[in-house]
Each structure stands twice: as structure tokens, then as C-alpha cells.
Enzyme design. Structure first.
Site, PDB file in Angstrom:
ATOM      1  N   SER B  24       0.833  -1.194   0.000  1.00  0.00           N
ATOM      2  CA  SER B  24       0.000   0.000   0.000  1.00  0.00           C
ATOM      3  C   SER B  24       0.873   1.251   0.000  1.00  0.00           C
ATOM      4  O   SER B  24       1.819   1.353   0.769  1.00  0.00           O
ATOM      5  CB  SER B  24      -0.894  -0.004   1.232  1.00  0.00           C
ATOM      6  OG  SER B  24      -1.528   1.238   1.349  1.00  0.00           O
ATOM      7  N   ALA B  73       8.406   9.983   6.423  1.00  0.00           N
ATOM      8  CA  ALA B  73       7.320  10.405   7.310  1.00  0.00           C
ATOM      9  C   ALA B  73       6.341  11.183   6.459  1.00  0.00           C
ATOM     10  O   ALA B  73       6.548  12.353   6.167  1.00  0.00           O
ATOM     11  CB  ALA B  73       7.856  11.254   8.449  1.00  0.00           C
ATOM     12  N   GLY B  75       2.663  11.089   6.700  1.00  0.00           N
ATOM     13  CA  GLY B  75       1.441  11.605   7.308  1.00  0.00           C
ATOM     14  C   GLY B  75       0.207  11.237   6.514  1.00  0.00           C
ATOM     15  O   GLY B  75      -0.732  12.011   6.465  1.00  0.00           O
ATOM     16  N   LEU B  76       0.228  10.062   5.894  1.00  0.00           N
ATOM     17  CA  LEU B  76      -0.919   9.532   5.146  1.00  0.00           C
ATOM     18  C   LEU B  76      -1.578  10.547   4.214  1.00  0.00           C
ATOM     19  O   LEU B  76      -2.775  10.830   4.335  1.00  0.00           O
ATOM     20  CB  LEU B  76      -1.970   8.989   6.129  1.00  0.00           C
ATOM     21  CG  LEU B  76      -1.712   7.608   6.705  1.00  0.00           C
ATOM     22  CD1 LEU B  76      -2.716   7.323   7.810  1.00  0.00           C
ATOM     23  CD2 LEU B  76      -1.798   6.534   5.655  1.00  0.00           C
ATOM     24  N   CYS B 133      -2.864   3.481  12.439  1.00  0.00           N
ATOM     25  CA  CYS B 133      -3.319   4.864  12.453  1.00  0.00           C
ATOM     26  C   CYS B 133      -3.597   5.281  13.881  1.00  0.00           C
ATOM     27  O   CYS B 133      -4.041   4.465  14.691  1.00  0.00           O
ATOM     28  CB  CYS B 133      -4.605   4.994  11.659  1.00  0.00           C
ATOM     29  SG  CYS B 133      -4.374   4.767   9.924  1.00  0.00           S
ATOM     30  N   LYS B 170      -3.722  -5.149   8.015  1.00  0.00           N
ATOM     31  CA  LYS B 170      -2.291  -4.861   7.866  1.00  0.00           C
ATOM     32  C   LYS B 170      -1.735  -4.472   9.219  1.00  0.00           C
ATOM     33  O   LYS B 170      -2.103  -3.441   9.783  1.00  0.00           O
ATOM     34  CB  LYS B 170      -2.082  -3.736   6.860  1.00  0.00           C
ATOM     35  CG  LYS B 170      -0.603  -3.447   6.655  1.00  0.00           C
ATOM     36  CD  LYS B 170      -0.364  -2.690   5.397  1.00  0.00           C
ATOM     37  CE  LYS B 170       1.108  -2.463   5.169  1.00  0.00           C
ATOM     38  NZ  LYS B 170       1.376  -1.815   3.912  1.00  0.00           N
ATOM     39  N   ILE B 196       4.303  -6.619   6.885  1.00  0.00           N
ATOM     40  CA  ILE B 196       3.952  -5.791   8.016  1.00  0.00           C
ATOM     41  C   ILE B 196       3.973  -4.352   7.585  1.00  0.00           C
ATOM     42  O   ILE B 196       4.479  -4.041   6.508  1.00  0.00           O
ATOM     43  CB  ILE B 196       4.970  -5.962   9.197  1.00  0.00           C
ATOM     44  CG1 ILE B 196       6.355  -5.695   8.662  1.00  0.00           C
ATOM     45  CG2 ILE B 196       4.788  -7.265   9.874  1.00  0.00           C
ATOM     46  CD1 ILE B 196       7.477  -5.787   9.657  1.00  0.00           C
ATOM     47  N   ASN B 197       3.461  -3.483   8.395  1.00  0.00           N
ATOM     48  CA  ASN B 197       3.634  -2.061   8.132  1.00  0.00           C
ATOM     49  C   ASN B 197       5.094  -1.694   8.425  1.00  0.00           C
ATOM     50  O   ASN B 197       5.861  -2.525   8.882  1.00  0.00           O
ATOM     51  CB  ASN B 197       2.682  -1.263   9.013  1.00  0.00           C
ATOM     52  CG  ASN B 197       2.173  -0.050   8.286  1.00  0.00           C
ATOM     53  OD1 ASN B 197       2.972   0.705   7.753  1.00  0.00           O
ATOM     54  ND2 ASN B 197       0.885   0.140   8.248  1.00  0.00           N
ATOM     55  N   THR B 198       5.437  -0.449   8.200  1.00  0.00           N
ATOM     56  CA  THR B 198       6.851  -0.094   8.308  1.00  0.00           C
ATOM     57  C   THR B 198       7.307   0.022   9.762  1.00  0.00           C
ATOM     58  O   THR B 198       6.505   0.207  10.661  1.00  0.00           O
ATOM     59  CB  THR B 198       7.099   1.249   7.614  1.00  0.00           C
ATOM     60  OG1 THR B 198       6.039   2.101   7.964  1.00  0.00           O
ATOM     61  CG2 THR B 198       7.166   1.081   6.135  1.00  0.00           C
TER      62      THR B 198
END
Lengths: 295, 332
Positions: B24, B73, B75-76, B133, B170, B196-198
Site C-alpha cells: 500500500s 514520514a 502523514g498519510l 493509524c 495490515k 507488516i507495516n513499516t
């Protein structure tokens, strides 16, 4: 399609020192034939197994048809990635993606154009100058830098341009001072109809400001901002965001690589570069901001 | 494709021609990658995490290159579900590749809302729930750090999405026990897990003695992070009973290197006054102090350029460090 970027392994033809900068010529026929002035290329540095994953983005100085098509870039050696590039020898291979970004928009009629450059960013103006001259435009240069060795292409500008004004901060070449000091005079003398800029952000800001004072359209390439912040060059990584004022009055964060690097100078919110302006679309909404809380 | 039979993969009811998916965020909107290869060669395309509202993300610099990998970084950043459904998804659905929509939110209701909006959209192959999140209702603690919170968002998405639509969770790696959280997500109705996520990382600029990223800490990508990913996968798949079926998303493709978003925190609404807004520091930097800020310009209070205190990291550790609920492990 000829306007889509390609990824290719380019062979190094030459790497040489030009003043305080380095010029690298790469054989990349597919990129050379697609290139339009203002576009840039993204290079992978450090070799195949490097931990340096960020691609370096450089404007193109010149495209030639030798060896099927070559691309020449000019860059300053400022960090380990560019040092690696400067240390390449001929016949080495470099992973190259390009041409990327939106090119300079060209005037339809033969008008008088002022090309303002600073540092190694001035290199990207010469490809533009070639195209403008072929279209019958008058091309005037203003190039600036801290000293004579850091004003790229002053001789070339004098040779191909209808006029060339050089400024240096220490007075070692041309006039002593900043580009901003001479711009109003040059615009008046040349009767410029359009201003193109490429170089450090502060220079582009003053170019936009002066052009605005004269009511001239300005197109600037934020290549230097892209070099500092960009990581992929193709628009995926979203790291080179800058605030742009839209037609509809809404400020949006746009990608310098995919939506630029050439932007209308008057649309860029120069003072807010590197931030998310509070009124930008999607800006974080901070509630309960207390006056004087920053003390 | 002649090899499609051999590499065909199933995740719950989701059938893929091959196990290669974009992570993603690493595929952007898909349009950026399309000039370089045919998207239909992917097993599935996972979108950048989409939230309810448009988000600009963090100020630049968002990326820092270190010898141990790339820190980002973001921030979505994203256009919000409205624009996503209007402009981005229709193009993706034309590409002849299964589309997995990654969803993110700051509250359980936001996740549920997005799932509801996606319910009526034909062609979405699966939903991936990005649990990394910050939860605004829990003072910004990440959903994915607590089994109950992670399960609640997975359950919300499960309940409000189309029945039978595969839901993947996730997981975030920086947790005490990823297995407990994985089990909670599976119990809440996840058909699969994405690992996995970061990983969290931080770089300090040695010249300015400040964090290299505006977001202070960031997500680590590249060689070390890839190693931890495989370690996490091995650790997790073993004890997971997989009520329905559990599968990892496969190894990320090589151009995951081109990094991107999928992690970040919005500024805390209840951020303390600026004088105490210090970035979180690793223990080794305990004596490090942020230099006093330059005289603030009159416009500065409204700028978001100043580093906000990432919620959840600055508060006392003990607040959430209690042990996760005991769970009988099948192998013990």
C-alpha cells in the site's frame, strides 16, 4: 507512445569537471528522442546493491543525436550520491528514468524571452534556448551565482543569446550583486514578453516577483527543490510536495516531479514552501490554538 | 500466462493469478507505474490508504536517506474517499487487475464509514485495513498497538463492507506481541493478514542536531526493514490458527524501494502548548534538547510547519504497557 518515460540502463560517455560543477554525458537514445526542454531525469546512485535508494533528479543540459542519442546533465557535488556520480568513468552503467515531468510551455509566436538561471540549474535553460531560437524567438540570458566559477554557462549564454547579463555576489564576473538587482533593468532594456527561470528557490521567487511587477508571465522550473526533497521522480513517493494556488482559489499540495517541475511562478506559494499552509486542501486542522502559546 | 496456474494464490475467497502485490502506498494511484510495466501482470494492486477526508500529510522534508535504509514520514497524504471513488478508483478498475483498497481512519466510525462507501462499488477485490493509524479517541495511540483496538476496526470494516468481501488486516510491527494482535484481528473477521507495516526509525542531522525529518521519526524502508519483515512473518504465521485462512501479502516487490506513505500521524488535537512540544527522543538522546526556536514571525502560529508532537509516543510508557490479555497458544 513517445511521451511516456522509460527506464533504461545508460552507458556513461564522459564525466568532466565544468567550473565548480560536473557534467556527465550518458548514452540513452530512448530518453534523448522523447526529451522536451524543462523535463528532467532520475538517476539511481550507488550501484545495484546500494543502500542509497533515493533517485537523484537532474535537469537536462543538452540532448544530442550522437551514438543514437545522448543526454548531458550538470550537477554540483554536494552529497555522497552526487560524489558517486562524479566518480563514474566512461562505459559505466547508470540506471536512468526519463524524461520526467512537464516541459516548459513555449510561446506560439516569436517573442522576446528572458531566461534567468542560477547555479547548476542554469544548465537546463540551454536546451530551452535552443528550442526558442529555432522558433525565431529572441533569447536573453541573466545568469547569477556566488562567484565566477559557480555561474554555469556564462560563455555559452554570451555566444547563443541575444544578450547575456552575468551577476556574481563577489564581483568576480559580470556585475556585482544579485540577479534580482539587475532583472528590472534587463526586462526594460530587452522588452521581454515572457520570463523563464531555473535555479535556487530564492532566485525563482524573485524572478516571479519582478515578472509580476512588470505584468509578465513567468515559468519556473523548481528543479532545485525537487533535487532536495524528491525521492522517486515519477510521482509515487509524494515527498516533493509544494503548495500551489489553483485556478479555483484553492491551495493544493502538488508534486514537484509529476505536476512540475515547470510551474507558473505566480501560482507557487513561495513563502510557504516546505510547509503545509493552514488553508491548503487537506491541511491538518489544529483546534484550540492559543494565542501566544509559542512562548 | 502459462505460469499462472502454478503461482495462483488464494487469500480467503480472494483468488489471485500470482502472489505479487504492491505494498500500500508504493504504487501511488497506479497511473505513475503504468508507463513502466503492465499493471495487469500484478497479482493485485493495493491502493494508498484512503481516509474519509483529503489529507495533505506532513511538510517536507518527508524523506531521509540513511546508510541503513530510507526513512519516510508522510502523514498519510491522500485525496479522501470522495475524490478517490470519483477519480482514482474508476481508472484502476479498468486495468484488469484485482484492486485491494487500503482503508485508514482516526476513529472506528471513520473506518466503518469508508467501508460503507466502498460497499456499493463493484469491482473492489478486497479491503485492507491499515491499523497503523492513531486513534483520536484513545489520545492518539495507534489502533494496531492494542489487540482490542485493532479488532474493533477490523470488526467495523467487516460489518459494514459487502458480505463475502475479503478483509485483510495490515499489522504494525512495533508492538509487544504481534501474534496476539493478529489473533484478535482474525477473530474479528479478517480473512488474511498483511505483514507488516513499516518500522519506526529516526535520523538526526549531525550538522543541525535536529531530526532529519519534519515528522521527527519516520518509517524505515529498505534492506534492514525487509529483513525484519521476513522475521515477523515467520514469527507470526506459526502460532496463528487461521480461523478462515491467513496469508501474508507475499514479499514486497523490488520497487517497494521507491517508498511511499502508509504511515503517519495527524497533529494531536490536544497538543500541549508549543513550549512543551518536544519531539519524542530515544533513550540514548535523553540529554538532547531542541534549540530554542527563532523569533516567531507573526504568521507562524497558523503554519503547520512546526513539528507537532506525535501522539502516543510522548506520553508515559506505562500507560499502555500492560500485558495483552492471556490467550492459550495452540503450541504450548
Amino acid at each position: 507512445m513517445s511521451d511516456t518515460p522509460v527506464q533504461t540502463s545508460a552507458t556513461v560517455l564522459t564525466v568532466r569537471q565544468v567550473q565548480d560543477y560536473h557534467a556527465i554525458t550518458l548514452v540513452a537514445a530512448a530518453i534523448a528522442e522523447r526529451f522536451r526542454p524543462g523535463q528532467f531525469v532520475a538517476l539511481a546512485v550507488g550501484g545495484a546493491h546500494s543502500g542509497r535508494l533515493v533517485r537523484r533528479c537532474f535537469g537536462v543540459y543538452e540532448v544530442k543525436s550522437d551514438y543514437g542519442g545522448t543526454v548531458e546533465l550538470v550537477f554540483a557535488d554536494t552529497e555522497p550520491g552526487t560524489a558517486w556520480l562524479a566518480g563514474l568513468r566512461s562505459r559505466d552503467q547508470v540506471d536512468l528514468v526519463g524524461p520526467l515531468g512537464r516541459p516548459f510551455r513555449l510561446p506560439r509566436d516569436p517573442v522576446t524571452c528572458l531566461l534567468v538561471g542560477g547555479g547548476p540549474g542554469g544548465a537546463a535553460l540551454f536546451a530551452l534556448a535552443d528550442t526558442l531560437l529555432r522558433r525565431g524567438c529572441q533569447v536573453h540570458f541573466v545568469l547569477g551565482g556566488p562567484n565566477a566559477r559557480q555561474v554555469f554557462g556564462s560563455r555559452m549564454a554570451q555566444r547563443i543569446g541575444d544578450s547575456a547579463t552575468i551577476t556574481t555576489e563577489d564581483g568576480s564576473a559580470g556585475e556585482k550583486g544579485a540577479v534580482r538587482d539587475v532583472l528590472p533593468r534587463v526586462i526594460r532594456e530587452t522588452g521581454a514578453d515572457v520570463v523563464y527561470g531555473c535555479g535556487p528557490t530564492a532566485l525563482l521567487r524573485s524572478v516571479t516577483q519582478v515578472a509580476g511587477e512588470f505584468g509578465l508571465p513567468s515559468q519556473v522550473s523548481v528543479e532545485e527543490f525537487l533535487q532536495r526533497t524528491g525521492a522517486c521522480g515519477i510521482g509515487v513517493c509524494m515527498t516533493c510536495m509544494l503548495p500551489l494556488h489553483g485556478e479555483d482559489g484553492v491551495t493544493r499540495m502538488v508534486r514537484a516531479c509529476a505536476d512540475g517541475p515547470v510551474l507558473r511562478g505566480d501560482r507557487v506559494r513561495w513563502g510557504d514552501l516546505g510547509t503545509i499552509p493552514f488553508d491548503a486542501l487537506g491541511a491538518p486542522r489544529v483546534l484550540n490554538v492559543q494565542e501566544g502559546a509559542g512562548k | 500466462m502459462s505460469t499462472s496456474g502454478r503461482v495462483a494464490t488464494r487469500i480467503g475467497t480472494l483468488e489471485l493469478a500470482n502472489p505479487v502485490m504492491t505494498a500500500s502506498g508504493c504504487g501511488g494511484t497506479g497511473r505513475e507505474l503504468a508507463p513502466f510495466f503492465d499493471l495487469s501482470r500484478l497479482g493485485a494492486f493495493v491502493t494508498t490508504s484512503v481516509m474519509a477526508q483529503a489529507r495533505a500529510g506532513r511538510p517536507t522534508p518527508r524523506v531521509a536517506e540513511t546508510p541503513s535504509g530510507l526513512l519516510t514520514a508522510m502523514g498519510l497524504p491522500g485525496p479522501g474517499i470522495e475524490t478517490f471513488l470519483e477519480h482514482e478508483l474508476p481508472w484502476l478498475l479498468e486495468q484488469d487487475v484485482p484492486i485491494i483498497v487500503s482503508v485508514a481512519g482516526n476513529s472506528v466510525e471513520e473506518y466503518a464509514d469508508i467501508a460503507r462507501r466502498l460497499r456499493g462499488v463493484p469491482g473492489v477485490a478486497a479491503i485492507e485495513v491499515n491499523v497503523a493509524c492513531p486513534n483520536v479517541a484513545d489520545r492518539g495511540l495507534m489502533f494496531g498497538r492494542h489487540p482490542g483496538a485493532a479488532a474493533s476496526v477490523v470488526r467495523a470494516v467487516r460489518t459494514h463492507s459487502r458480505p463475502g468481501l475479503p478483509v485483510l488486516a495490515k499489522l504494525a510491527p512495533d508492538v509487544t506481541d504481534i501474534v496476539t494482535i493478529a489473533l484478535a484481528c482474525v477473530d474479528a473477521g479478517a480473512d488474511g493478514l498483511t505483514l507488516i507495516n513499516t518500522l519506526e526509525g529516526m535520523a538526526i542531522d549531525p550538522e543541525t542536531l535536529r531530526p532529519a525529518l519534519t515528522g521527527v521519526s519516520g518509517a524505515c524502508r529498505g534492506p534492514p526493514s525487509a529483513r525484519s519483515r521476513s522475521a515477523a512473518s515467520t514469527r507470526c504465521t506459526r502460532p496463528c490458527p487461521a480461523r478462515r485462512s491467513s496469508a501474508s501479502a507475499g514479499s514486497p516487490p523490488a520497487w517497494t524501494r521507491w517508498s511511499s506513505s502508509s504511515r503517519g500521524r495527524p497533529p494531536s488535537r490536544s497538543a500541549p502548548p508549543c513550549s512543551t512540544t518536544r519531539p519524542p527522543r530515544p533513550a540514548c538522546c535523553a540529554s538532547w534538547r531542541r534549540p530554542s526556536p527563532p523569533a516567531a514571525s507573526p504568521t507562524s502560529p497558523t503554519r503547520s510547519g512546526s513539528p507537532t508532537n506525535p501522539p502516543g509516543t510522548s506520553r508515559p510508557r506505562c500507560a499502555r504497557s500492560r500485558r495483552p490479555p492471556n490467550r492459550a497458544r495452540p503450541e504450548k
